[in-house]
Design an enzyme around this catalytic site. Sequence first.
Site, PDB file in Angstrom:
ATOM      1  N   PRO A   1      40.359  40.659  41.580  1.00 46.28           N
ATOM      2  CG  PRO A   1      41.213  42.768  42.254  1.00 46.28           C
ATOM      3  CD  PRO A   1      41.675  41.537  42.801  1.00 46.28           C
ATOM      4  CB  CYS A   2      38.058  38.711  37.460  1.00 42.19           C
ATOM      5  SG  CYS A   2      36.955  40.507  36.515  1.00 42.19           S
ATOM      6  CD  GLN A   3      40.277  43.556  36.784  1.00 41.65           C
ATOM      7  OE1 GLN A   3      40.447  43.191  37.302  1.00 41.65           O
ATOM      8  NE2 GLN A   3      39.641  45.456  36.816  1.00 41.65           N
TER       9      GLN A   3
END
Length: 437
Positions: free
Chosen positions: A92-94
């Site tokens: 996940p890149c948030q």
Amino acid sequence: MTSPATPDSAFTNSSRDTEKIHVLDLFAGPGGLDVAAHFLGWESIGIEWDANACETRYSAGLPTIHADVRTMRTERFDELPDDINVLVGGPPCQTFSVAGNGAGRRALTEVESFIKRLVAREESSEEIDRELAALGDPRTALVLEPLRWVMAAIENGKPYEAIVLEQVPAVLPVWNAYKEVLESGVLPGRIKYRAECKVLHTEEYGVPQTRRRAVLIARLAEFGQVSLPQKTHKAFTRQKGEIAPAGLITFDEALREEAGHVEKPHSGRKEREPWVSMGEALRGTSRELGRPEPYVVVSNYGSGGDPKNRGRRTSDQPAFTVTGKISRNVVETPDGRPLPRFTIPEAGILQTFPANFPWGGRDQAQQVGNAVPPRFGVHLLAAALGLGEARVAEALDKMDEWPRISEEERERLRKIGCGDKDKCPTRPPHPPVAPLR
């Protein structure tokens, strides 16, 4: 520990690579990299905690384990097939999507330091886990998971032969830190990989959208040097004086980004094809919806710091980066009359999923936006395995149609994926507050 090289390795007998490649997809989502593996003729299995993405995967016939990747690594590693030899994934890149601000930069710095501590093995894994849990955002720690899986595989005597990771451009410093570790011989057993990492533009690989991704490709050092995939299509750049919508770069910026990575032309290399427009990609589906060409798509995001100054793309250009908000994009005629907004199948096509790919569950737009474009995935996987242009072309030629499965097969995959309900997550996983066993 057994040696990672065996006489029947996928790299030492290219005629048998189809039957020898078994891919493990961490953070698998709806299956972009699994779809790429399928069209290359390989088996894959994905680990995904989001129930909606799992429903899509079951409907598509993609083997899946509905679980947290950390739980699988620490408690259920031995449940995975023992012939897995390629690791892929995109954590996940948030956290890192905001790397331009203070919080994002601090997160990147923290992760780079944890990478060095993890491979040094001078402190317990439990201590590192406790500190990771204290970072605040549980997603920050997930970018370390691929490295921990690499180490776990080595310690179990079966190092992955190839690795493919991708994420938003801000994660490139993390992939550079991975590259240093993979190539340095500090991994367990002094296992070494060859690795390359860079920010790539997906429209340069035939994807009908401007999407920039930081990728890392690695393979065991004994199998030779690894290279990034050769670009097949031309870059999409804006003209001088044009306001740049999100995801679009100038020609000068493209040249600067290529600095130090200039491709030297050689005889026999094909000239790149023109980038693919969204009109070309969607033509058949759009006609079914009664959407005439030309049309204009208005970005959900502002340009130049002005939220009201929204970028615009015409149907003879690539789409903006497909995100989870693609269904909100305004679509209109050149004179401003409203047209139907993008459907989920259309959004999937812009991500290069087959038009009949069976999206399932809720939040389908978010699933589409989170996915790795399968066409891009074919290029990445082929580069990691050292496959030639003919194999890539063969896979890409098959991508128009997705095979349908029976309801019985879907239920069989769901039973395998969710299995014991005690192991099937009902909410997003969080870092443990107690030391891991």
